[in-house]
Scaffold this motif. Structure first.
Motif, mmCIF file in Angstrom:
data_model
loop_
_atom_site.group_PDB
_atom_site.id
_atom_site.type_symbol
_atom_site.label_atom_id
_atom_site.label_comp_id
_atom_site.label_asym_id
_atom_site.label_seq_id
_atom_site.Cartn_x
_atom_site.Cartn_y
_atom_site.Cartn_z
ATOM 1 N N ILE A 114 -88.988 68.409 -17.310
ATOM 2 C CA ILE A 114 -89.214 67.258 -17.015
ATOM 3 C C ILE A 114 -90.531 67.255 -16.475
ATOM 4 O O ILE A 114 -91.442 66.226 -16.584
ATOM 5 C CB ILE A 114 -88.582 66.587 -15.793
ATOM 6 C CG1 ILE A 114 -86.932 66.727 -16.404
ATOM 7 C CG2 ILE A 114 -88.831 65.271 -15.311
ATOM 8 C CD1 ILE A 114 -86.758 65.760 -17.581
ATOM 9 N N GLU A 117 -85.118 65.338 -12.598
ATOM 10 C CA GLU A 117 -84.681 65.994 -13.733
ATOM 11 C C GLU A 117 -83.147 65.341 -14.098
ATOM 12 O O GLU A 117 -82.647 65.984 -15.034
ATOM 13 C CB GLU A 117 -84.624 67.317 -13.330
ATOM 14 C CG GLU A 117 -83.537 67.937 -12.587
ATOM 15 C CD GLU A 117 -83.962 67.949 -11.128
ATOM 16 O OE1 GLU A 117 -85.216 67.017 -10.819
ATOM 17 O OE2 GLU A 117 -83.866 68.469 -9.989
ATOM 18 N N PRO A 176 -85.559 71.031 -14.384
ATOM 19 C CA PRO A 176 -86.686 70.565 -13.909
ATOM 20 C C PRO A 176 -88.260 71.041 -14.405
ATOM 21 O O PRO A 176 -89.153 70.165 -14.691
ATOM 22 C CB PRO A 176 -87.022 71.113 -12.423
ATOM 23 C CG PRO A 176 -85.444 71.372 -12.466
ATOM 24 C CD PRO A 176 -84.785 71.811 -13.602
#
Lengths: 348, 292
Positions: free
Chosen positions: A340, A331, A337
């Motif tokens: 991603i 990320e 996160p």
């Protein structure tokens, strides 16, 4: 009197290049970060913008050495400057539209290769069509706006201020855009094309728009770059540029505009710092006690004595950055996160 | 006269097609089992060519005869492929195609620029003499060009036999078709993938050596630049399909040589790509669908 000496002048140059790469990274982030389009030909849009700026502002070929270009507008500075930048953004956008038209509907791998290849073809065009681009000699008399009224150092600072302002405005516009309904649509296409289609969205049109927006930003960056260096040469626009921008985006965090800007500055700083490898090596060598002086050469051998050593190490650093970021922090510094995660998934 | 020229262009297309085919088959084999396009693949070509030059010129202490140097280089690059896979790709193999693809770009940067930092950008070439072209049935060829075609055809044949007649080939096809099913059937797929990396990288190195034979001299960027052409062939055949890659390679070789001869020699790569994009628009899965 020189205002900027040594370090200060170096830092100003690095910061200006950082702003230009910041723009490029913001553009790529629209493609990859927000829409999930794996564009491996970003340098083509950058080059298109730079050449567009050069063509509209270059003086007649009769006044330039080694000139064979046949198209020039010779717009006067500084009034021609905004026109030149607008032309750069426009041409970058048009090229993105043309490449996108053939490619956006392709799947991840195919899109990556198609854009990578089309950028390669575009660079062949730049090298070969000397009537338009002056071939590999390049366009070396792109005017520096406002240079006449300022000293060299003042101009450096003024141009840095302009580049920083451009970056800031682009950043703010994009922040607004990605939080608007259109931004959610881009992310929607990224997360699930099927779902977006089910909701009646024309996903190919959305991708094409995203492609054009990013291409325009990259084209604009090309214009800023051309007027900064005063020179546009084909050798500047190699695939390494695309991947350096990727490194910046991944390091900063895909799908984060803040990350894109920070990543760009970090990567440019990283790259520039490699020029001190030899100095560092010699410094360590000279400060080590005599008993240990054989350790470093034994570990690394003597540093290769060829002029491409430092530039090569610069790209080794970029390569290592790719590997480490993807492996340990996908990320990036500022990415989310969860976003991603969605990027890694492949729809068959 | 016109016909002679046409025939000669076809022959050159097939010669270059052999070089591309060897590279494209290697690339597509590794895609078959790893499911990502390896952007570091071009470096295997580069390392193959450079190692051959170095081994033949005695950089490593002894100078080998050229064919021996080439074989040693293939093995070394094969091992490099396995090492690269273990260090860079295996640890993230469960993360999907995109991280692997992006990592491969990093790997290509590292490999290419380490070589360039070490040897510099000056051009190298294989120690082979310039040969006069001989007439064979009205076609002018050097022995070396003939040799390149033979090497290409033999490689295709070997890969065909490998895939169809050996246990490893069957395991590779099984792993490619459905990795978890292959796993359940008792195949050590990690091992299969490593062996595939070896074959794939060695094929890349061979393609690089053949390229160096045909188009000396070369620089550290040679493999990365030629990668576009290999990609074109691979995609044209449908990624992951060795027989498609062979077909695509000859198609691309012909397109590039016809374009250079009859249109303009400045756009060799572009012809490969116009064909590719055209095909992708009509048939996104490439010219040869079907099984591995």
């Amino acid at each position: 009197m020189a205002l900027l000496t040594g370090w200060a002048s170096f830092l100003v140059a690095v910061a200006t290049i950082g702003c230009i790469y910041g723009l490029l990274t913001l553009g790529l982030n629209v493609h990859y970060g927000y829409t999930g389009l794996l564009n491996f030909g970003h340098v083509a849009f950058f080059a298109a913008g730079a050449y567009a700026s050069a063509i509209v502002t270059m003086p007649p070929p009769s006044t330039v050495t080694n000139a064979s270009y046949e198209l020039w507008l010779n717009l006067p500075m500084p009034l021609g400057f905004p026109v030149s930048l607008a032309a750069a953004a426009l041409v970058g956008g048009v090229l993105a539209f043309l490449i996108g038209l053939t490619s956006v509907r392709l799947g991840t791998h195919y899109l990556a290769i198609a854009t990578f290849a089309l950028a390669g073809v575009f660079s062949d065009v730049l090298v070969n069509e000397a009537w338009l681009t002056n071939g590999s000699f390049g366009m070396n008399s792109v005017p520096k706006p406002g240079r006449a009224g300022l000293t060299a150092d003042e101009w450096q600072l003024a141009y840095l201020a302009f580049a920083a302002l451009s970056l800031l405005v682009t950043y703010l516009v994009l922040e607004r855009l990605v939080n608007a309904p259109f931004g959610r649509l881009l992310k929607g296409v990224r997360e699930s094309e099927a779902a977006a289609k089910t909701l009646g969205k024309d996903t190919n049109a959305v991708k094409l728009k995203s492609f054009v927006i990013g291409g325009m930003i990259a084209g604009f960056a090309g214009g800023v770059y051309a007027h900064y260096l005063g020179s546009v040469v084909t050798a500047q626009f190699v695939p390494h540029v695309t991947f350096t921008v990727y490194a910046a985006m991944l390091l900063g965090g895909a799908a984060s505009n803040t990350g894109a800007v920070v990543g760009a500055f970090l990567v440019v700083a990283f790259e520039e710092s490699t020029r001190f490898i030899t100095t560092l090596y010699n410094w360590i060598q000279s400060t080590l006690p005599d008993a240990l002086s054989g350790v470093l050469p034994a570990l690394f051998g003597p540093l290769p004595n060829n002029p491409s050593f430092i530039p090569s190490m610069r790209f080794v650093v970029i390569g290592v950055l790719f590997v480490l970021v993807i492996r340990y922090r996908p990320e990036g510094l500022f990415g989310d996160p969860a976003e991603i995660q969605a990027l890694g998934e492949e729809e068959d | 006269m016109v016909f002679d020229n046409l025939l000669q262009t076809v022959v050159f297309g097939l010669i270059e097609g052999s070089v591309i085919a060897v590279g494209a088959v290697g690339l597509t084999l590794s895609y078959g089992v790893t499911r990502f396009i390896n952007f570091a693949y071009g470096e295997f070509l580069t390392y193959g060519a450079y190692l051959t030059v170095f081994l033949a010129a005695g950089v490593f202490g002894m100078s080998l005869p050229l064919p021996v140097a080439a074989v040693v280089a293939l093995v070394l690059v094969g091992l490099l492929g396995v090492a690269v896979s273990r260090v860079f790709f295996e640890p993230i193999s469960d993360r999907g195609a995109l991280p692997l693809l992006i990592t491969s770009i990093g790997v290509s940067f590292i490999l290419r620029n380490l070589l360039q930092g070490w040897v510099g950008v000056s051009a190298k070439q294989l120690p082979i003499p310039l040969l006069r072209r001989q007439e064979y049935f009205g076609i002018r060829l050097t022995h070396l060009e003939l040799g390149v075609v033979v090497a290409g055809v033999v490689t295709m044949l070997l890969i065909h036999l490998l895939l169809q007649r050996t246990m490893l080939g069957k395991r590779m096809r099984a792993t490619s078709g459905n990795r978890s099913l292959a796993e359940v059937a008792g195949i050590d797929t990690t091992d299969v993938i490593r062996q595939t990396w070896f074959i794939s990288a060695a094929a890349g190195a061979l393609s690089g050596v053949l390229y160096a034979v045909l188009f000396a001299p070369f620089r550290p960027g040679v493999g990365f630049e030629y990668l576009i052409v290999i990609f074109a062939a691979t995609l044209l055949g449908g990624i992951g399909r060795p027989y498609g890659a062979m077909l695509g390679a000859f198609f691309i070789g012909l397109a590039m040589n016809f374009g250079s001869t009859y249109l303009s020699a400045n756009y060799t790569r572009a012809y490969a790509f116009i064909i590719l994009v055209g095909v992708l628009l009509v048939r996104p899965e490439g010219i040869r669908g079907g099984e591995f």
